[in-house]
Write a protein that holds these residues in place. Structure first.
Motif, PDB file in Angstrom:
ATOM      1  N   TYR A 170      20.243  -4.654   3.585  1.00 24.53           N
ATOM      2  CA  TYR A 170      20.075  -5.690   4.598  1.00 24.53           C
ATOM      3  C   TYR A 170      21.207  -5.656   5.626  1.00 24.53           C
ATOM      4  O   TYR A 170      20.988  -5.888   6.811  1.00 24.53           O
ATOM      5  CB  TYR A 170      20.012  -7.073   3.955  1.00 24.53           C
ATOM      6  CG  TYR A 170      18.738  -7.326   3.195  1.00 24.53           C
ATOM      7  CD1 TYR A 170      17.502  -6.990   3.722  1.00 24.53           C
ATOM      8  CD2 TYR A 170      18.758  -7.922   1.935  1.00 24.53           C
ATOM      9  CE1 TYR A 170      16.324  -7.224   3.021  1.00 24.53           C
ATOM     10  CE2 TYR A 170      17.587  -8.162   1.229  1.00 24.53           C
ATOM     11  CZ  TYR A 170      16.380  -7.809   1.770  1.00 24.53           C
ATOM     12  OH  TYR A 170      15.227  -8.039   1.079  1.00 24.53           O
ATOM     13  N   VAL A 171      22.417  -5.381   5.155  1.00 23.31           N
ATOM     14  CA  VAL A 171      23.552  -5.275   6.076  1.00 23.31           C
ATOM     15  C   VAL A 171      23.307  -4.150   7.079  1.00 23.31           C
ATOM     16  O   VAL A 171      23.565  -4.283   8.275  1.00 23.31           O
ATOM     17  CB  VAL A 171      24.867  -5.045   5.303  1.00 23.31           C
ATOM     18  CG1 VAL A 171      26.001  -4.665   6.265  1.00 23.31           C
ATOM     19  CG2 VAL A 171      25.246  -6.296   4.521  1.00 23.31           C
ATOM     20  N   GLY A 172      22.779  -3.018   6.584  1.00 27.13           N
ATOM     21  CA  GLY A 172      22.448  -1.915   7.484  1.00 27.13           C
ATOM     22  C   GLY A 172      21.362  -2.307   8.473  1.00 27.13           C
ATOM     23  O   GLY A 172      21.446  -1.978   9.667  1.00 27.13           O
ATOM     24  N   ASP A 173      20.343  -3.028   8.000  1.00 23.46           N
ATOM     25  CA  ASP A 173      19.277  -3.490   8.886  1.00 23.46           C
ATOM     26  C   ASP A 173      19.815  -4.437   9.949  1.00 23.46           C
ATOM     27  O   ASP A 173      19.441  -4.352  11.129  1.00 23.46           O
ATOM     28  CB  ASP A 173      18.192  -4.212   8.079  1.00 23.46           C
ATOM     29  CG  ASP A 173      17.432  -3.279   7.149  1.00 23.46           C
ATOM     30  OD1 ASP A 173      17.461  -2.056   7.390  1.00 23.46           O
ATOM     31  OD2 ASP A 173      16.808  -3.768   6.189  1.00 23.46           O
ATOM     32  N   LEU A 174      20.683  -5.346   9.538  1.00 22.13           N
ATOM     33  CA  LEU A 174      21.272  -6.290  10.481  1.00 22.13           C
ATOM     34  C   LEU A 174      22.118  -5.563  11.538  1.00 22.13           C
ATOM     35  O   LEU A 174      22.058  -5.885  12.721  1.00 22.13           O
ATOM     36  CB  LEU A 174      22.152  -7.297   9.735  1.00 22.13           C
ATOM     37  CG  LEU A 174      21.420  -8.400   8.966  1.00 22.13           C
ATOM     38  CD1 LEU A 174      22.368  -9.068   7.984  1.00 22.13           C
ATOM     39  CD2 LEU A 174      20.848  -9.428   9.933  1.00 22.13           C
TER      40      LEU A 174
END
Length: 204
Positions: free
Chosen positions: A189-193
């Motif tokens: 999710y951090v990568g997506d954000l």
């Protein structure tokens, strides 16, 4: 994460996307309405078991609204937000109630709740600033299911119900696996954000 489509939607599709009172959304609203009910039942020592069973029912029906939405063509933008919000609210309320009832350790609950709050706040900031939202990852769904099983088993065993030692043993195994999956999904999710933020605000 879904990208804005350049293909115009037909009337039926637009109506489906924009509708609020679809069957899946009503189910999600009902699940949210049951949250204070199972919370109060769990924290009352006389009705804790009933509350735990109702909590398990609410979180176990997580897949129902999504499945109905896909099967009936009633996938809506509201539903895409409402479904995970219902899940997170139910899990948070259940954990708080179980901690109050001394059925689940505070430290184990915090490992779940702090992560959820962080992801939620980041998601809200992304929506407000860039008008984008992060799609739920498959690993995140698996981790949530694993942790829900763990919470149920641990609470059941801690409260001393039938087969308590076996429930506790299974619960902590599921918890260890689930929490690792949960934070692995958080990395995704951090990568997506980060990628969504780098793209800048989405087109209106």
């Amino acid at each position: 994460m879904s990208e804005p489509s350049s293909t115009g939607a037909g009337p039926a599709e637009s109506a489906t996307v924009d509708r609020v009172l679809t069957i899946p959304n009503v189910i999600s609203f009902l699940r949210i309405a049951l949250i204070p009910v199972f919370f109060l039942l769990i924290v009352d020592p006389d009705t804790t078991k009933t509350g735990l069973i109702l909590f398990a029912f609410v979180v176990a029906t997580d897949w129902v609204d999504g499945a109905i939405a896909r099967a009936t063509g009633q996938v809506s933008e509201l539903g895409k937000v409402l479904d995970p919000v219902a899940d997170r609210l139910a899990i948070a309320a259940g954990l708080v109630a179980l901690v109050v009832a001394d059925a689940f350790p505070l430290w184990a609950a915090l490992l779940i709740l702090v992560r959820d709050v962080a992801v939620l706040v980041a998601g809200i900031v992304l929506v407000l600033a860039h008008r984008e939202r992060i799609e739920v990852r498959y690993l995140g769904k698996v981790a949530t299911f694993t942790l829900l099983v763990a919470i149920g088993f641990i609470a059941w065993g801690t409260l001393g119900y039938w087969l308590a030692p076996a429930a506790l043993a299974c619960g902590w195994v599921f918890y260890a696996v689930g929490i690792l999956e949960y934070y692995a999904a958080t990395v995704q999710y951090v990568g997506d954000l980060g990628r969504a933020w780098a793209r800048g605000p989405a087109a209106a």
